[in-house]
Design a protein around this motif. Structure first.
Motif, PDB file in Angstrom:
ATOM      1  N   ARG A  57      -0.824  -4.693  -3.651  1.00 57.40           N
ATOM      2  CA  ARG A  57      -0.264  -6.029  -3.443  1.00 57.40           C
ATOM      3  C   ARG A  57       1.154  -6.089  -4.005  1.00 57.40           C
ATOM      4  O   ARG A  57       1.395  -5.741  -5.167  1.00 57.40           O
ATOM      5  CB  ARG A  57      -1.132  -7.092  -4.115  1.00 57.40           C
ATOM      6  N   TYR A  58       2.085  -6.530  -3.173  1.00 57.55           N
ATOM      7  CA  TYR A  58       3.482  -6.686  -3.580  1.00 57.55           C
ATOM      8  C   TYR A  58       3.871  -8.147  -3.463  1.00 57.55           C
ATOM      9  O   TYR A  58       3.530  -8.816  -2.486  1.00 57.55           O
ATOM     10  CB  TYR A  58       4.403  -5.832  -2.689  1.00 57.55           C
ATOM     11  N   GLU A  59       4.603  -8.649  -4.457  1.00 59.69           N
ATOM     12  CA  GLU A  59       5.053 -10.031  -4.427  1.00 59.69           C
ATOM     13  C   GLU A  59       6.339 -10.184  -5.228  1.00 59.69           C
ATOM     14  O   GLU A  59       6.621  -9.404  -6.147  1.00 59.69           O
ATOM     15  CB  GLU A  59       3.964 -10.952  -4.984  1.00 59.69           C
ATOM     16  N   LEU A  60       7.119 -11.187  -4.861  1.00 60.23           N
ATOM     17  CA  LEU A  60       8.335 -11.506  -5.589  1.00 60.23           C
ATOM     18  C   LEU A  60       7.987 -12.376  -6.787  1.00 60.23           C
ATOM     19  O   LEU A  60       7.294 -13.388  -6.643  1.00 60.23           O
ATOM     20  CB  LEU A  60       9.332 -12.234  -4.687  1.00 60.23           C
ATOM     21  N   VAL A  61       8.443 -11.980  -7.968  1.00 61.99           N
ATOM     22  CA  VAL A  61       8.215 -12.752  -9.187  1.00 61.99           C
ATOM     23  C   VAL A  61       9.519 -12.787  -9.979  1.00 61.99           C
ATOM     24  O   VAL A  61      10.468 -12.048  -9.682  1.00 61.99           O
ATOM     25  CB  VAL A  61       7.088 -12.134 -10.053  1.00 61.99           C
TER      26      VAL A  61
ATOM     27  N   PRO B  65       6.047  -3.247   5.317  1.00 60.77           N
ATOM     28  CA  PRO B  65       4.924  -2.508   4.734  1.00 60.77           C
ATOM     29  C   PRO B  65       4.934  -1.030   5.135  1.00 60.77           C
ATOM     30  O   PRO B  65       5.262  -0.685   6.267  1.00 60.77           O
ATOM     31  CB  PRO B  65       3.695  -3.217   5.316  1.00 60.77           C
ATOM     32  N   LEU B  66       4.586  -0.179   4.185  1.00 59.20           N
ATOM     33  CA  LEU B  66       4.411   1.245   4.422  1.00 59.20           C
ATOM     34  C   LEU B  66       2.946   1.563   4.153  1.00 59.20           C
ATOM     35  O   LEU B  66       2.511   1.568   3.005  1.00 59.20           O
ATOM     36  CB  LEU B  66       5.321   2.070   3.505  1.00 59.20           C
ATOM     37  N   GLU B  67       2.191   1.776   5.230  1.00 56.65           N
ATOM     38  CA  GLU B  67       0.754   1.988   5.107  1.00 56.65           C
ATOM     39  C   GLU B  67       0.379   3.366   5.645  1.00 56.65           C
ATOM     40  O   GLU B  67       1.136   3.981   6.400  1.00 56.65           O
ATOM     41  CB  GLU B  67       0.005   0.883   5.859  1.00 56.65           C
ATOM     42  N   PHE B  68      -0.813   3.823   5.259  1.00 57.53           N
ATOM     43  CA  PHE B  68      -1.227   5.182   5.555  1.00 57.53           C
ATOM     44  C   PHE B  68      -2.598   5.195   6.229  1.00 57.53           C
ATOM     45  O   PHE B  68      -3.442   4.335   5.937  1.00 57.53           O
ATOM     46  CB  PHE B  68      -1.268   6.013   4.268  1.00 57.53           C
ATOM     47  N   PRO B  69      -2.828   6.177   7.132  1.00 61.26           N
ATOM     48  CA  PRO B  69      -4.124   6.254   7.816  1.00 61.26           C
ATOM     49  C   PRO B  69      -5.265   6.443   6.828  1.00 61.26           C
ATOM     50  O   PRO B  69      -5.125   7.092   5.798  1.00 61.26           O
ATOM     51  CB  PRO B  69      -3.964   7.497   8.722  1.00 61.26           C
ATOM     52  N   ARG B  70      -6.395   5.849   7.161  1.00 63.16           N
ATOM     53  CA  ARG B  70      -7.650   5.993   6.416  1.00 63.16           C
ATOM     54  C   ARG B  70      -7.591   5.403   5.006  1.00 63.16           C
ATOM     55  O   ARG B  70      -8.422   5.708   4.165  1.00 63.16           O
ATOM     56  CB  ARG B  70      -8.091   7.464   6.358  1.00 63.16           C
ATOM     57  N   ILE B  71      -6.584   4.574   4.737  1.00 66.19           N
ATOM     58  CA  ILE B  71      -6.522   3.857   3.460  1.00 66.19           C
ATOM     59  C   ILE B  71      -6.541   2.361   3.771  1.00 66.19           C
ATOM     60  O   ILE B  71      -5.567   1.807   4.280  1.00 66.19           O
ATOM     61  CB  ILE B  71      -5.269   4.229   2.655  1.00 66.19           C
ATOM     62  N   ASP B  72      -7.664   1.734   3.498  1.00 67.00           N
ATOM     63  CA  ASP B  72      -7.840   0.324   3.848  1.00 67.00           C
ATOM     64  C   ASP B  72      -7.433  -0.626   2.720  1.00 67.00           C
ATOM     65  O   ASP B  72      -7.047  -1.761   2.970  1.00 67.00           O
ATOM     66  CB  ASP B  72      -9.303   0.056   4.224  1.00 67.00           C
ATOM     67  N   GLN B  73      -7.548  -0.165   1.492  1.00 63.57           N
ATOM     68  CA  GLN B  73      -7.225  -1.032   0.355  1.00 63.57           C
ATOM     69  C   GLN B  73      -5.752  -0.879   0.017  1.00 63.57           C
ATOM     70  O   GLN B  73      -5.300   0.206  -0.380  1.00 63.57           O
ATOM     71  CB  GLN B  73      -8.098  -0.669  -0.856  1.00 63.57           C
TER      72      GLN B  73
ATOM     73  N   ASP C   4      -4.796  -1.322  -7.405  1.00 66.28           N
ATOM     74  CA  ASP C   4      -6.162  -1.345  -7.926  1.00 66.28           C
ATOM     75  C   ASP C   4      -7.034  -0.528  -6.976  1.00 66.28           C
ATOM     76  O   ASP C   4      -7.619  -1.070  -6.036  1.00 66.28           O
ATOM     77  CB  ASP C   4      -6.654  -2.796  -8.022  1.00 66.28           C
ATOM     78  N   GLY C   5      -7.072   0.776  -7.192  1.00 65.39           N
ATOM     79  CA  GLY C   5      -7.763   1.661  -6.265  1.00 65.39           C
ATOM     80  C   GLY C   5      -7.151   1.635  -4.883  1.00 65.39           C
ATOM     81  O   GLY C   5      -7.822   1.916  -3.885  1.00 65.39           O
ATOM     82  N   SER C   6      -5.884   1.337  -4.796  1.00 66.77           N
ATOM     83  CA  SER C   6      -5.221   1.070  -3.521  1.00 66.77           C
ATOM     84  C   SER C   6      -3.996   1.962  -3.329  1.00 66.77           C
ATOM     85  O   SER C   6      -3.557   2.646  -4.262  1.00 66.77           O
ATOM     86  CB  SER C   6      -4.791  -0.404  -3.473  1.00 66.77           C
ATOM     87  N   ALA C   7      -3.441   1.917  -2.119  1.00 65.62           N
ATOM     88  CA  ALA C   7      -2.208   2.663  -1.839  1.00 65.62           C
ATOM     89  C   ALA C   7      -1.482   2.036  -0.656  1.00 65.62           C
ATOM     90  O   ALA C   7      -2.075   1.818   0.404  1.00 65.62           O
ATOM     91  CB  ALA C   7      -2.510   4.126  -1.547  1.00 65.62           C
ATOM     92  N   SER C   8      -0.229   1.737  -0.845  1.00 70.60           N
ATOM     93  CA  SER C   8       0.698   1.313   0.208  1.00 70.60           C
ATOM     94  C   SER C   8       2.047   1.124  -0.448  1.00 70.60           C
ATOM     95  O   SER C   8       2.165   1.184  -1.673  1.00 70.60           O
ATOM     96  CB  SER C   8       0.242   0.020   0.899  1.00 70.60           C
ATOM     97  N   GLY C   9       3.063   0.916   0.375  1.00 77.91           N
ATOM     98  CA  GLY C   9       4.403   0.748  -0.172  1.00 77.91           C
ATOM     99  C   GLY C   9       5.200  -0.287   0.588  1.00 77.91           C
ATOM    100  O   GLY C   9       4.699  -0.944   1.512  1.00 77.91           O
TER     101      GLY C   9
END
Length: 256
Positions: free
Chosen positions: A70-74, A59-67, A87-92
């Motif tokens: 969602r990543y998944e294998l399909v 996971p690549l997450e950022f400070p002050r971003i709680d939402q 959906d109003g979110s941020a991470s990598g």
């Protein structure tokens, strides 16, 4: 040829093959085998062959971003891919590497998005969201940074045990920014945004892309790139508050 001469030649051939085999084993042991001896291992873990997202990506997450996105294998068209739902979110998801880019290094990938963001705009902080982006992080060069930048990074390292990267390239699926345009990120000029897709003409379609990371770094920052420390995928919507999905096939790094 006499039977004796044939036997001698056979023994010599057997010895030669044995020496060649030992040489290959030695190369394998020390990790020195070239592509002419063995198929090269991929530099980035392939989504299509993973059992879980933890197989080489984190996971690549950022400070002050709680939402978080969602990543998944399909499975899509019979191929395993990563599906991202923002959906109003941020991470990598990031694959950590340590690579010298050399004179040229190609990054190839395929992606697809469900939509572009209506309020997305790479020139504004409020519009700094993309349904799909590829993030390439480079080694921090302290000799080129000011005192306060070095101090800030040192604080992060002490508090979190994490070494921050330096400059970065972001290949983005933009909304308003024309394709092939380079622009500094709205939050930091250490990150350069490169619009490789723009607008909604190819929404819902798989798009194949290839970029020379070294050439792009030179154009973006006016100098030779340092070592590459990570490659990430990211779908984010925290600034616009919108929703979109993206799909990523394997990312492939190669040296031409």
């Amino acid at each position: 040829m006499s039977e004796g001469e044939y036997s001698v030649q056979q023994r010599e051939l057997t010895v030669k093959r044995s020496i060649q085999l030992k040489s290959v084993i030695t190369l394998l042991w020390f990790g020195l085998a070239s592509s002419s001896v063995l198929a090269e291992e991929p530099l980035l873990p392939a989504f299509s062959k993973m059992n879980s997202l933890a197989d080489g990506w984190e996971p690549l997450e950022f400070p002050r971003i709680d939402q978080l996105t969602r990543y998944e294998l399909v499975t899509d068209d019979g191929v395993q891919v990563v599906q991202a739902t923002a959906d109003g979110s941020a991470s990598g998801l990031i694959a950590r590497v340590d690579l010298a880019p050399g004179d040229s290094m190609l990054l190839r990938w395929q992606w697809k998005v469900s939509k572009v963001f209506e309020n997305g705009d790479a020139r504004k902080k409020s519009g700094d969201d993309y349904p799909a982006r590829i993030y390439v992080a480079f080694e921090f060069q302290p000799e080129k940074a000011g005192f306060f930048e070095r101090a800030k990074r040192k604080t992060v390292e002490v508090m979190f045990g994490e070494t921050l990267p330096g400059n970065a390239l972001n290949y983005i699926w933009a909304n308003r920014l024309p394709e092939q345009v380079f622009i500094a990120n709205a939050f930091t000029d250490q990150t350069m945004m490169v619009a490789v897709n723009s607008g909604s003409d190819q929404v819902g379609q798989w798009v194949t892309l290839e970029r020379d990371i070294v050439a792009d770094y030179r154009e973006a920052f006016g100098e030779e790139p340092p070592r590459i420390m990570g490659v990430a995928i990211m779908s984010d919507a925290d600034n616009t508050g919108e929703r979109a999905q993206a799909w990523y096939r394997d990312l492939v790094l190669t040296v031409p």
